[in-house]
Design an enzyme around this catalytic site. Structure first.
Site, PDB file in Angstrom:
ATOM      1  N   GLY A  28       0.833  -1.187   0.000  1.00 58.84           N
ATOM      2  CA  GLY A  28       0.000   0.000   0.000  1.00 58.84           C
ATOM      3  C   GLY A  28       0.871   1.240   0.000  1.00 58.84           C
ATOM      4  O   GLY A  28       2.076   1.181   0.267  1.00 58.84           O
ATOM      5  N   TYR A  29       0.240   2.359  -0.276  1.00 59.64           N
ATOM      6  CA  TYR A  29       0.952   3.621  -0.425  1.00 59.64           C
ATOM      7  C   TYR A  29       0.532   4.590   0.672  1.00 59.64           C
ATOM      8  O   TYR A  29      -0.633   4.962   0.771  1.00 59.64           O
ATOM      9  CB  TYR A  29       0.713   4.197  -1.821  1.00 59.64           C
ATOM     10  CG  TYR A  29       1.387   3.314  -2.834  1.00 59.64           C
ATOM     11  CD1 TYR A  29       2.704   3.538  -3.185  1.00 59.64           C
ATOM     12  CD2 TYR A  29       0.744   2.192  -3.343  1.00 59.64           C
ATOM     13  CE1 TYR A  29       3.355   2.677  -4.054  1.00 59.64           C
ATOM     14  CE2 TYR A  29       1.385   1.336  -4.210  1.00 59.64           C
ATOM     15  CZ  TYR A  29       2.695   1.585  -4.555  1.00 59.64           C
ATOM     16  OH  TYR A  29       3.349   0.719  -5.401  1.00 59.64           O
TER      17      TYR A  29
END
Length: 156
Positions: A28-29
């Site tokens: 994820g970012y």
């Protein structure tokens, strides 16, 4: 500081080696900005990393990667923007070069991307018969982009 130099391609599954074994990834970012990204990744629930990459749409980008404790990685994944990307990564050796081939799942099901890391931007590489169109530099095929715009929402 490490420099990532890679080329990306789409995959033709009619020529894909079925014997390849893959490893499950979640990523994820935490941040996606004009200057770069901050990513958290869990590999097979065994290894977790925090990565910072500079922006760019060419072959080369600066990359800083650090192993972090698993409990911290899981907590950071809960803070991420957009979709969490799930994929299976396959490592395939072709003429002495390792190719990382990602089969995406969930909202990105059906997307396959092959990457090969290079030592220099002008290094020549033999393309396996299972790669098709080169998508190096096309932001649509960056994981950060597909976390915001999942593949199954694209107009085909």
């Amino acid at each position: 500081m490490a420099k990532e130099i890679e080329r990306k391609f789409l995959v033709d599954l009619t020529h894909w080696p079925n014997e390849a074994k893959g490893v499950h990834f979640e990523q994820g970012y935490i941040a996606i900005t004009d200057s770069g990204i901050v990513r958290v990744r869990i590999i097979r629930d065994e290894v977790s990393t925090l990565t910072v990459k500079s922006s760019g749409t060419g072959l080369s980008r600066d990359e800083f990667q650090y192993e972090i404790p698993m409990d911290e990685a899981k907590a950071l994944l809960r803070l991420c923007q957009n979709d969490i990307i799930e994929k299976t990564r396959y490592h395939v050796i072709v003429e002495g070069k390792q190719w990382d081939v990602d089969q995406f799942h969930g909202n990105n099901d059906g997307l396959w991307i092959a990457e090969v890391e290079l030592k220099s931007e002008d290094e020549q590489v033999t393309l396996p018969k299972w790669v098709t169109n080169e998508v190096t530099g096309d932001e649509h095929y960056y994981n950060a982009f597909i976390s915001k715009h999942p593949y199954n929402t694209w107009k085909k």
